[in-house]
Design an enzyme around this catalytic site. Sequence first.
Site, mmCIF file in Angstrom:
data_model
loop_
_atom_site.group_PDB
_atom_site.id
_atom_site.type_symbol
_atom_site.label_atom_id
_atom_site.label_comp_id
_atom_site.label_asym_id
_atom_site.label_seq_id
_atom_site.Cartn_x
_atom_site.Cartn_y
_atom_site.Cartn_z
ATOM 1 N N GLU A 187 -20.095 -32.682 49.975
ATOM 2 C CA GLU A 187 -21.559 -32.668 50.050
ATOM 3 C C GLU A 187 -22.201 -33.338 48.840
ATOM 4 O OE1 GLU A 187 -23.336 -29.175 51.655
ATOM 5 O OE2 GLU A 187 -21.531 -28.626 52.759
ATOM 6 N N HIS B 284 -22.318 -17.385 65.202
ATOM 7 C CA HIS B 284 -22.163 -17.857 63.828
ATOM 8 C C HIS B 284 -21.220 -16.940 63.064
ATOM 9 C CE1 HIS B 284 -23.679 -18.659 59.556
ATOM 10 N NE2 HIS B 284 -23.016 -19.717 59.950
ATOM 11 N N GLU C 278 -19.927 -17.053 59.462
ATOM 12 C CA GLU C 278 -19.780 -17.520 58.078
ATOM 13 C C GLU C 278 -18.702 -16.664 57.430
ATOM 14 O OE1 GLU C 278 -21.044 -20.036 56.058
ATOM 15 O OE2 GLU C 278 -19.543 -19.182 54.704
ATOM 16 N N HIS D 19 -18.357 -25.798 59.583
ATOM 17 C CA HIS D 19 -19.036 -26.251 58.364
ATOM 18 C C HIS D 19 -18.147 -25.993 57.162
ATOM 19 C CE1 HIS D 19 -23.357 -27.015 59.696
ATOM 20 N NE2 HIS D 19 -22.589 -27.065 60.759
ATOM 21 N N GLU D 20 -18.216 -26.894 56.233
ATOM 22 C CA GLU D 20 -17.402 -26.859 55.008
ATOM 23 C C GLU D 20 -15.898 -26.910 55.243
ATOM 24 O OE1 GLU D 20 -19.595 -24.030 55.449
ATOM 25 O OE2 GLU D 20 -21.254 -25.239 54.776
ATOM 26 N N GLU E 177 -19.459 -30.135 59.674
ATOM 27 C CA GLU E 177 -20.412 -30.626 58.683
ATOM 28 C C GLU E 177 -19.602 -31.511 57.733
ATOM 29 O OE1 GLU E 177 -24.127 -28.754 56.288
ATOM 30 O OE2 GLU E 177 -22.180 -27.977 55.700
ATOM 31 N N GLU F 191 -29.856 -30.755 55.628
ATOM 32 C CA GLU F 191 -30.328 -29.570 54.903
ATOM 33 C C GLU F 191 -30.564 -29.834 53.432
ATOM 34 O OE1 GLU F 191 -27.218 -26.692 55.326
ATOM 35 O OE2 GLU F 191 -25.985 -27.603 53.774
#
Lengths: 705, 705
Positions: free
Chosen positions: B177, B415, B417, B485-486, B504, B510
């Site tokens: 990122e 989701h 996380e 993501h990540e 991602e 973002e």
Amino acid sequence: MSLKRNLFYSLIFSMLVLKCFSQSSTPVSVRMKNVGFTFTLNAKGVPQYAVSYSKNNAILPSSLGFKLDQNVSLTENFRLIKVDSVSVDETWKPVWGEVSQIRNHYKQLTVHLAQQGEKPILLDIVFRIFEDGVGFRYEFPAQQNLKSFIVKDEVTEFNMTGDHKTFWIPADFDSNEYKYTSSPLSQINAHKWDLISSGKIEVNIPDQYAVQTPLMMKSANGLYINIHEAALIDYSSMQLHVDRRNFKLTSSLVPDARGNKAYMRSPFKTPWRTIIVSDRATDILSSKMILNLNEPSKIENTSWIKPMKFMGVWWEMQVGRTSWNYTDQMDSLYLKGKYIPNGRHAANTENVKHYIDFAAKNGIEGLLVEGWNKGWEEWTDDKEEKFDFVTPYPDFDVQEISAYAKQNGVKMIMHNETGGGATSYERQMDTAFRFMNKYGYGSLKTGYVSGIIPRGEHHDGQWMVNHYIRSIEKAAQHHVTIDIHEPTRPTGLHRTYPNFLASEAGRGNEWNFFIDGNPPEHETILPFTRLIGGPMDYTPGVFKLRNYAPGAPDRQMHSTLAKQLALYVTMYSPLQMAADIPENYEPHMDAFKFIQDVAVDWDDTKVIAAEPGAYITIARKAKGKDDWFIGAITGEDKRKSTLSLDFLDKNKKYIATIYGDGKDADWKTNPESYEIKSVSVNRNSKLKLLLASGGGTAIHIKPIN
Amino acid sequence: MSLKRNLFYSLIFSMLVLKCFSQSSTPVSVRMKNVGFTFTLNAKGVPQYAVSYSKNNAILPSSLGFKLDQNVSLTENFRLIKVDSVSVDETWKPVWGEVSQIRNHYKQLTVHLAQQGEKPILLDIVFRIFEDGVGFRYEFPAQQNLKSFIVKDEVTEFNMTGDHKTFWIPADFDSNEYKYTSSPLSQINAHKWDLISSGKIEVNIPDQYAVQTPLMMKSANGLYINIHEAALIDYSSMQLHVDRRNFKLTSSLVPDARGNKAYMRSPFKTPWRTIIVSDRATDILSSKMILNLNEPSKIENTSWIKPMKFMGVWWEMQVGRTSWNYTDQMDSLYLKGKYIPNGRHAANTENVKHYIDFAAKNGIEGLLVEGWNKGWEEWTDDKEEKFDFVTPYPDFDVQEISAYAKQNGVKMIMHNETGGGATSYERQMDTAFRFMNKYGYGSLKTGYVSGIIPRGEHHDGQWMVNHYIRSIEKAAQHHVTIDIHEPTRPTGLHRTYPNFLASEAGRGNEWNFFIDGNPPEHETILPFTRLIGGPMDYTPGVFKLRNYAPGAPDRQMHSTLAKQLALYVTMYSPLQMAADIPENYEPHMDAFKFIQDVAVDWDDTKVIAAEPGAYITIARKAKGKDDWFIGAITGEDKRKSTLSLDFLDKNKKYIATIYGDGKDADWKTNPESYEIKSVSVNRNSKLKLLLASGGGTAIHIKPIN
């Protein structure tokens, strides 16, 4: 089954709050019979404690504290807020154990401290003073200035009064499988002594002056002092760094991959640090302090949890007669390929049935089978996916074997060797336990031979400590009892999880197969060290003591046959193996009778005589019966002793069957020589015991109706 | 569902074995149209390769090899055994994608090498030469002298011909990122440039002269060269160390907790190393080499896998209007305690229903809700157990929400996380996916913000590479599509696992919320770098470009509104978010019409114009329709261009609806200015496009019936 906490389960509750006061100055002193305790906050605001026994100092003033991340040093500059005190006297019944009920009698001080400064940090230290020693733990209350934190070091000190004789093994992060060295504290040096035996896969001793706990010491003036920990949960194992000049021991926690010792969130309680102390060695073996410091059972319904004896399709592989692996040609054949059998695979249906037949005929309840599942060809390397815990080798018909075992009243014991691959095991655990439930396996042996994955973690670090507990909890959910090999050494968690029957976590009988073996004194030290934390699956009962290993005629057990029997009593475990193969038992079925008869659960235990490194004699009364079993062992020295049977019932008559060393027995030259005789006895009887070098005596005392 | 390999699935098989020969001397040369390739074993037995394009060198002779554990150096002293050759020309149909069918046309050389010495080690290198570049992988055949081994280093070189202009981000082991820096190779220095943006949680750049792949370069003589990898499985991610003086790039694998790069058993194949090369930038974007180098789908029945657009209860937390966490008072209340709500929790039943209403009314198929489950109070710290993946916060009624979504035809997106806690997630995965199945969640977004547990592992290392694949496979077993993501940046695995819709693994939209944001050029570079490996969940479609963050009036998106629309075409993904909140869309429903209409799956794609760092124009034909969608974007510079519509059908008439920047639009001063107009067009039409600074144009071309 729920793992809900039930405080009152198996607890005969008789707590007496003798007095309950608060104060806010130090020193604070407490006495429990011979044990004296003092807490002080010294001039620099350093919390310190000291322990005495009778008129002697046991622990000189010793500092307490932590180093945390972000350079937070919790070692001095503390202010005493208050001290709470309470006395407890209660009795509880273990699900299984050496005795049928246990008294938990202590005075407790809770010292509430605040570190002075801009952002004060709160730290409580809870001390429990028992008649046989002291346990203490740190508690971090929930607080704004310390939410999530990393323990970089715990700096708990144990200042000894002199250069005590010490029974120690080096502070390996991954193993307790060492011979004990007895030396003065000042001579401890893991790199100097011949400690590392052949066959050790991983050796990690970064501090040559550090040792494992339980650490057993004896002072010049005859005090026995044992240091260990209780209730090791969500924290890494404590080892002890030795300041050899000042006889000061300091806690040294096992690091993780990043070099950190533990990851915490407040509120948090550390494990208890324990000091058992007495002027009699037998008291050390009788102590229930570590069990008392653990929480009551989390398992509500424990009716399915049963101690037992078992045999194993194992020793024949261990000595090299047969193999765990199915094929020797693993390249490209691993898992997906077609296996070419090596013809030496032990865990085949026919052989397993042979063991079932023997066990059924001779009243051995359980049967462990190792090497039944795919993965044994390549498992000591560094790859993560080593074993498949639900796929048998082609010659192991799990359905047929389960049915045959059931039909013959033998309970199959599952074996899940992980090779250290804990992450892989966690992924497969649900499937593995469903498989056990499906095929009627109510017991499990797990193993962690080789380096740990997650890589960089250690057997004795926080991550693995939590992993073992996860495996115990998962087993409990599936009504499976568990025996863990190669975990960190136990800390009394079998009170909280009574399905956790035993673990290895020490140098077992199996090492006698390897070249240097276990010296005869080994089993006289283990109860003072490794067993202080909990039962060991030591695997006694080897009858063929020489010439058992093909191609290795020099190897022999460092024991007589009679001593092998005595170990069933001296090495307490609710899970006891008859380790040898049927063919080696068959010539000695008269001696095997003791293994058949000996109990694995007890109403009472009398430690009659004990000296670490020299001898142990223990008598135990079988659970719910009037039978007593006695084990007496010695080290290298022959031992002559007189055993008083005054623990027997006044009004009962008994027959004692004595399994003793033969007159010419000697562990080295004539280990198989034994004599069995029966005599009538009562509580006034005295038996003369003659133990050979490396020998022992086992006795079964049966009431005459 | 089984994950069994079905080679023929979705494969129109037309393999032509043009010739198939073996030889045993080097150099071996191959040409595919403009791409020339040579393999040589030099005088020292070092394997080397070189690549040319047309008459120019692209890669000068570059060495290949490994360093393994036990000091095994596989870098020289090789002997050529033989070279096998085969040509392949086949066409296959992706489950979803930019085009409906893909040609896989290459010549393959397999170089069989043996390292000379006492215990020769066999190493094969497989080269595939395409019309747009070269892919190669190492293969270790099953062999006696190399069974289990550790890769200490892979030493694959890419020798560049000069000081190319390079679009790079630093070789962080845990993140991609970053903003791209464009500099000559000789000026690469991660510590020198202003790369580390605010808000980065973990920065780990141990080598300041190393960069991530895909690495995009442009030579002085106009060659575009892209280096990356394909089919990253059971291996760690490749980064490139830059020798700035000699313009030499060397593979640098991400280490594990022990500093090792990968743990292997032979037989083993590394991922492919890829070099895409052309004299036209548009060819780089059109290349399908990385997909072609991945294996066909392992999922047999793919009928349940559907691309889609979605909204999210997310941006409002991201900009700080509401919160993921339910309470702000977490101490002692975590998990077991009673929560005191903070009154700002977004994932509450009422608010979620509000989003469902908007999505249902406006034809957006999916809805992601973040912050619905327990754990958001304490999750960026180092503790392992962070999230509970099946327990909603008290104000999130999962049953009611699922029913309401179903009733309104909206698909809920789960989701999960993890906070980087991969081991904890693996333990909970079965439960989590059963929960998804129970409540009708057919899609999942996972996240790995913060440091990885197992501690010492990295996002881009072998352990996590395997973890991501495990999560994809587990999702497939439960018929769930996944958006990660990540993770490490993708390598074309969505061919093999078509339920892996997007990830991602790069600096998404973002970041425009954070102070320094993404510069306007960012989206003109991403398709040449991050997107080379696979679709990105970039989350375009933010309409309120200024004053969206309470208390942060200086923050703004580095984009015009029209550019936000164009990104739906230029940033290819089968999963496209309409990232903004309903209230910000409502004043601009005319512009929102484009988001409603734009397809997410395509029959054809034309890359019309492209220059990394400057501009991109792409036209795509919607799957199974005659509609075309065009996206044109520019960086900081305004851009005027003429767009020929010659890709349209000869015999059809169309209406083009053009969503362009307003005349006075400018990303900085007037980003919300846009104009929508409709014109009749056919294949002879030419449209004049005028893109503002940081602007774009989106066009929907619809046939007139």
